[in-house]
Design a protein around this motif. Sequence first.
Motif, short mmCIF file in Angstrom:
data_model
loop_
_atom_site.label_atom_id
_atom_site.label_comp_id
_atom_site.label_asym_id
_atom_site.label_seq_id
_atom_site.Cartn_x
_atom_site.Cartn_y
_atom_site.Cartn_z
N GLY A 110 1.71 3.31 -6.55
CA GLY A 110 0.69 4.03 -7.30
C GLY A 110 -0.21 3.13 -8.12
O GLY A 110 0.18 2.06 -8.58
N THR A 111 -1.44 3.60 -8.30
CA THR A 111 -2.43 2.87 -9.11
C THR A 111 -2.58 3.48 -10.50
O THR A 111 -3.29 2.93 -11.33
N SER A 112 -1.93 4.62 -10.74
CA SER A 112 -2.00 5.26 -12.06
C SER A 112 -0.77 6.14 -12.24
O SER A 112 0.04 6.32 -11.32
N TYR A 163 0.36 9.16 -9.82
CA TYR A 163 0.98 8.95 -8.50
C TYR A 163 2.38 9.57 -8.47
O TYR A 163 3.14 9.47 -9.42
N PHE A 189 0.85 -1.19 0.00
CA PHE A 189 0.00 0.00 0.00
C PHE A 189 0.88 1.24 0.00
O PHE A 189 2.04 1.21 0.41
N ASP A 190 0.32 2.34 -0.47
CA ASP A 190 0.99 3.63 -0.40
C ASP A 190 0.57 4.40 0.85
O ASP A 190 1.38 5.11 1.45
N SER A 216 -9.06 9.24 -4.65
CA SER A 216 -8.60 8.24 -5.62
C SER A 216 -7.96 8.88 -6.84
O SER A 216 -7.27 8.20 -7.62
N PHE A 245 3.24 0.34 -2.66
CA PHE A 245 2.61 -0.22 -3.86
C PHE A 245 3.15 0.47 -5.11
O PHE A 245 3.35 -0.16 -6.14
N GLY A 249 -3.86 8.69 -7.23
CA GLY A 249 -3.13 7.49 -7.62
C GLY A 249 -2.50 6.68 -6.52
O GLY A 249 -1.73 5.75 -6.80
N SER A 250 -2.78 6.99 -5.25
CA SER A 250 -2.21 6.22 -4.15
C SER A 250 -3.05 4.99 -3.86
O SER A 250 -4.29 5.05 -3.89
N SER A 251 -2.39 3.90 -3.54
CA SER A 251 -3.09 2.68 -3.13
C SER A 251 -3.41 2.78 -1.64
O SER A 251 -2.53 2.99 -0.82
#
Length: 351
Positions: A173-175, A178, A82-83, A132, A171, A135-137
């Motif tokens: 980033g999710t995109s 991030y 996780f971030d 959301s 993590f 971009g952070s998990s």
Amino acid sequence: MLQIWVNLIPLCVSGIAWAHDAGLQQNTLQFDLTFDTDPQIGLSEEPWTSKYGAQNDLGYSGPLSFSHFNYKKCLEDASVPFDIGIIGFPFDTTTSFRPGARFGPYAIRSGSRRQSLGAGRGYTLAWGSSPSDYGSSLLDCGDVPISAYDNAKAIDQMEAAYSTLLSRPVFGGTSEVYKEKTRAFSLDGKEHPRIVTLGGDHTIVLPILRALHKVYGPVSVIHFDAHLDTWPPKGTTVQEGITHGSFFAVAAEEGLLTNTSIHAGIRCKMFGMEDIEHDDTVGFQVISTEDIDDYGIKKVIEKIRQRIGDKPVYLSLDIDVVDPGQAPATGTPEVGGWTTREVKRILRGLS
């Protein structure tokens, strides 16, 4: 730019436990709850799925996690990086007036369900964005099973838990939006997760600062509170001197703080100006509750940002900074506090 760390379920049944009065002994029955799934079952053809689709949680339903985030007991399960992690510290045995903050993590999660950030419903006009969007998990890491009988052990447990989560790989980033936040400040030159801690009485900040010091060295603190929490430790034992009113003084003695911290919302009763003079030696400046009336929200924000500069900072928010008319269950209420709207405006100005 300010760099801030903050203090703001798939259920698995493994057994039945009986806890004895002293909380020191526990007998557990283990059950094997592994079932074979019939490969012939076609979910898409069953009455529910064929008519209504996924079994989505509503705002008031489903397992309890912060804003319907994914939930893992991260201290025993490192499978999900996780971030930003959320951890509960249900602790309240160093309070001087009214206990009950051990129920804080549960209450905060319960109150957060309306937000449904885990389901993507987080956009607000005030921010012009959703959490959301950055971009952070995000992951809810559950609560630390803190001793309710031994404060020395409890403080050590909180430090160990926080250090554990800080040491986890991020993590990443999710995109593509991030951005790394902590590498530039860490002593080892690595990116570390950011942790949001749900308390808990305010003594939880001492073990958190101890854990942060190992990774970042001394940090500044933005402290939203009605009380200074910098009073000199008192008592006949070391542990008696560590309370929700003295932990910052202890942290300063241990070299955990820079000399550029700041309070916001102070309005408590004091012994006299000597309390403010001692507060200054701990490294704090004071913004009182009334300053928001005299100078306005923008000036309050400017003062905080000027005081902190571009150094790493830990942000701690005690609910009693808010007027007890809006937060009546706080452990040490002080009349004349800020409104939730004012606190939210200041926090947004610090982002």
